[in-house]
Every structure is written in C-alpha cells, then in structure tokens.
Design an enzyme around this catalytic site. Structure first.
Site, PDB file in Angstrom:
ATOM      1  N   THR A  56      -6.153 -11.402 -27.160  1.00 24.85           N
ATOM      2  CA  THR A  56      -4.739 -11.598 -26.791  1.00 24.85           C
ATOM      3  C   THR A  56      -3.979 -12.289 -27.912  1.00 24.85           C
ATOM      4  O   THR A  56      -2.902 -11.836 -28.327  1.00 24.85           O
ATOM      5  CB  THR A  56      -4.637 -12.442 -25.502  1.00 24.85           C
ATOM      6  OG1 THR A  56      -5.451 -11.853 -24.496  1.00 24.85           O
ATOM      7  CG2 THR A  56      -3.207 -12.526 -25.013  1.00 24.85           C
ATOM      8  N   ALA A 114      30.316 -16.812 -34.086  1.00 24.09           N
ATOM      9  CA  ALA A 114      30.986 -17.369 -35.264  1.00 24.09           C
ATOM     10  C   ALA A 114      30.029 -17.447 -36.455  1.00 24.09           C
ATOM     11  O   ALA A 114      30.428 -17.227 -37.603  1.00 24.09           O
ATOM     12  CB  ALA A 114      31.514 -18.768 -34.934  1.00 24.09           C
ATOM     13  N   ASP A 115      28.748 -17.733 -36.179  1.00 21.01           N
ATOM     14  CA  ASP A 115      27.774 -17.872 -37.274  1.00 21.01           C
ATOM     15  C   ASP A 115      27.661 -16.582 -38.092  1.00 21.01           C
ATOM     16  O   ASP A 115      27.543 -16.624 -39.317  1.00 21.01           O
ATOM     17  CB  ASP A 115      26.402 -18.326 -36.753  1.00 21.01           C
ATOM     18  CG  ASP A 115      25.811 -17.453 -35.654  1.00 21.01           C
ATOM     19  OD1 ASP A 115      26.507 -16.554 -35.131  1.00 21.01           O
ATOM     20  OD2 ASP A 115      24.627 -17.682 -35.296  1.00 21.01           O
ATOM     21  N   GLY A 163      23.750 -24.177 -33.703  1.00 22.02           N
ATOM     22  CA  GLY A 163      23.110 -22.993 -33.132  1.00 22.02           C
ATOM     23  C   GLY A 163      22.456 -23.321 -31.802  1.00 22.02           C
ATOM     24  O   GLY A 163      22.509 -24.469 -31.339  1.00 22.02           O
ATOM     25  N   ASP A 218      27.185 -26.595 -38.229  1.00 23.04           N
ATOM     26  CA  ASP A 218      26.777 -25.273 -37.739  1.00 23.04           C
ATOM     27  C   ASP A 218      25.850 -25.556 -36.558  1.00 23.04           C
ATOM     28  O   ASP A 218      24.700 -25.948 -36.748  1.00 23.04           O
ATOM     29  CB  ASP A 218      26.066 -24.514 -38.868  1.00 23.04           C
ATOM     30  CG  ASP A 218      25.255 -23.317 -38.384  1.00 23.04           C
ATOM     31  OD1 ASP A 218      25.495 -22.844 -37.250  1.00 23.04           O
ATOM     32  OD2 ASP A 218      24.384 -22.853 -39.156  1.00 23.04           O
ATOM     33  N   ARG A 270      19.073 -25.365 -33.295  1.00 25.32           N
ATOM     34  CA  ARG A 270      19.242 -26.475 -34.236  1.00 25.32           C
ATOM     35  C   ARG A 270      20.698 -26.674 -34.644  1.00 25.32           C
ATOM     36  O   ARG A 270      21.503 -25.738 -34.591  1.00 25.32           O
ATOM     37  CB  ARG A 270      18.404 -26.220 -35.490  1.00 25.32           C
ATOM     38  CG  ARG A 270      16.887 -26.312 -35.201  1.00 25.32           C
ATOM     39  CD  ARG A 270      16.088 -26.343 -36.474  1.00 25.32           C
ATOM     40  NE  ARG A 270      16.440 -25.233 -37.341  1.00 25.32           N
ATOM     41  CZ  ARG A 270      16.191 -25.231 -38.641  1.00 25.32           C
ATOM     42  NH1 ARG A 270      15.621 -26.257 -39.217  1.00 25.32           N
ATOM     43  NH2 ARG A 270      16.522 -24.171 -39.375  1.00 25.32           N
TER      44      ARG A 270
END
Ligand SMILES: Nc1ncnc2c1ncn2[C@@H]1O[C@H](COP(=O)(O)OP(=O)(O)OP(=O)(O)O)[C@@H](O)[C@H]1O
Ligand SMILES: CC(C)(CO)[C@@H](O)C(=O)NCCC(=O)O
Ligand SMILES: [K+]
Length: 244
Positions: free
Chosen positions: A175, A99-100, A8, A6, A11
C-alpha cells in the site's frame, strides 16, 4: 516600511520592505503566530500592508484583526484582475480566480517578453499559461501533494501508509509503495503534459513556486524556482497603485 503578505490555505508568507529593499521575510503555517512574533518589533514602523490571499472570509477576518493588532497601518487586499500592463486574464469572471495565480503570473510576466507557464505547487497545484503577447490562455487546478495524501488516508478505509516520499514511479508492491509511487507517477505525467503544452503553445519558460516546488523540480520539472513569485507580483502591483 511596507508589509506584503501572501496568505494561502496552508501557509502564510511575508516580506517587509523599504523602498524595494527587503528588511525581513519568511513563511510559516497559517495558524501559527510565528509571523506575528517576528514582525512585532517592526509594528510601529509599518506604513502600509498589502495582502494577496485565497483563504475563506472567516479566516480573512481573523487575519485582518491580527494585522490591526500588529500595526495601525492601512490594509489593502489585491485580487485578480482582467488586465494589467499588457497581461490579459482568460477568465471572464475574474473575481473567481485566486489572487495568488494572478499575482504569480504578473511577476513572471514582468520578468521578460517570452511566453511562460506558471506552476504553483501549494495546497492545490495550479498551472497557468501566458503567451509572449500577454494572453493568458487558461490553466489547471489539481489537488496538491498533502491534499491528495490526506484524501487517500481519510476517504478510503483500507489505504494506510507511513512515509510518503519516494523517488520511484514503478508499480508498487505494498500500500505504502502504491501510494508513494502513485504520486511520483502522477507528477511525471503532469511534467510530460506541461512540457508538451509548452511546445504546443510556444511557451519558452516554466516558472515554479509553492511549498512543493523543490520536490516538483527534483522530479524532473524543467523550470526555474521562484519561491516568492506571488509576493513579487503583489509588490509590483502595490507599487503601481501607490504611484498612480
Ligand atoms: N514546512 C512546510 N509546512 C507545510 N507544508 C509544506 C512545508 N514544506 C513543504 N510543504 C508542502 O507545501 C504545500 C503547501 O504549499 P504552500 O505553502 O505554497 O501553499 P499555500 O500557498 O498555503 O496554498 P494555496 O495557495 O494553494 O492555498 C503543502 O501541501 C506541503 O506539501
Ligand atoms: C486554487 C487555489 C487554492 C491555489 O492557491 C487558489 O488559487 C484559489 O482558491 N482559486 C480560486 C479558484 C480559481 O482560481 O479559479
Ligand atoms: K499559493
């Protein structure tokens, strides 16, 4: 042995299995060679390679050459589809869906006959709704945590902050606090929307995956954690393809 990948935008996750039993697996940054180092002892024994990916074509060709160097096994890429095993994609242009998302939905669909939401908290966060009848109702794509923080830091001249993890969502007074608390506040909103939508569309389960899944669950998402959802969907589809 079968290698499942897989890949991405941030990762790469891998799993090596033999007749359904996991031999080894892991996750590392896409550009690190850790996965290749860990898999190289198995190179000669890998019989097939199946990939689910959302990376660019340029990075995909790098991946292919790395896989060819690792093993001479045939490589199959699996993409989103219109229909599989009673699960129907809401996209008319299914080639445009990552696809994921499809592979994660298919894995969750195979777990039971109830309706569900899939949340994949990765580089981008995706949310997809599927009814108990297998109808994908559609979904959402949002920037992921790192992407959001990076864009604040890079695209706004006066937003500087240090650490980014906070548990509070009350109004910030610096901030750093405003950014930290802003993220918590946004995720709380996401969770509220999800819970309301699940009620509205009668979805009984929320399944959560991706690098920020644990953080999202800790922020109150009432879901089950399935770290390998995409790989599991990919494995099921690859087994069906091998059997047909
Ligand atoms: N060790 C880690 N390295 C990198 N990111 C991490 C790590 N642990 C958690 N994260 C978080 O996980 C996110 C990436 O998640 P994941 O690995 O699921 O993404 P991906 O599958 O590469 O992305 P996508 O599928 O959206 O392209 C990052 O945005 C970051 O916030
Ligand atoms: C949204 C991401 C980046 C999440 O990994 C991926 O699923 C993707 O690149 N999708 C393509 C666009 C779509 O799914 O409609
Ligand atoms: K992913």
């Amino acid at each position: 042995m079968r290698l499942l990948i897989d890949a991405g935008n941030t990762r790469l996750k891998w799993r090596l299995d033999q007749q359904g039993d996991v031999v080894t697996g892991g996750a590392c940054l896409f550009d690190s060679r850790q996965w290749l180092d860990e898999l190289s002892p198995f190179g000669a024994r890998i019989e097939s390679i199946s990939v689910s990916t959302v990376i660019s074509e340029a990075r995909r060709s790098v991946l292919v050459s790395q896989l060819v160097d690792l093993s001479g096994a045939p490589i199959s890429f699996y993409w989103a589809e219109s229909l599989r095993g009673g699960l129907r994609n809401a996209y008319s242009d299914v080639e445009k869906m990552g696809a994921d998302r499809w592979h994660a939905m298919y894995a969750a669909w195979q777990q039971g006959l109830d309706g569900f939401a899939v949340v994949d908290a990765g580089s981008a966060i995706t949310v997809d709704y599927v009814t108990g009848d297998g109808d994908h109702l559609g979904g959402y794509i949002l920037p992921g945590k790192q992407m959001m923080l990076r864009s604040l830091q890079q695209d706004a001249a006066r937003i500087g902050f240090e650490s980014i993890d906070a548990g509070a969502g009350d109004p910030g007074r610096s901030t750093t606090e405003c950014v930290q608390h802003g993220l918590v506040w946004l995720w709380e909103g996401l969770i509220r929307h999800l819970v309301a939508d699940c009620e509205r569309y009668r979805l009984q389960r929320i399944v959560c995956t991706g690098g920020d899944a644990v953080a999202l669950l800790a922020a109150g998402l009432p879901g089950q954690h399935e770290p390998d959802l995409v790989l599991s969907g990919l494995a099921a589809i690859d087994s069906e393809a091998a059997g047909s």
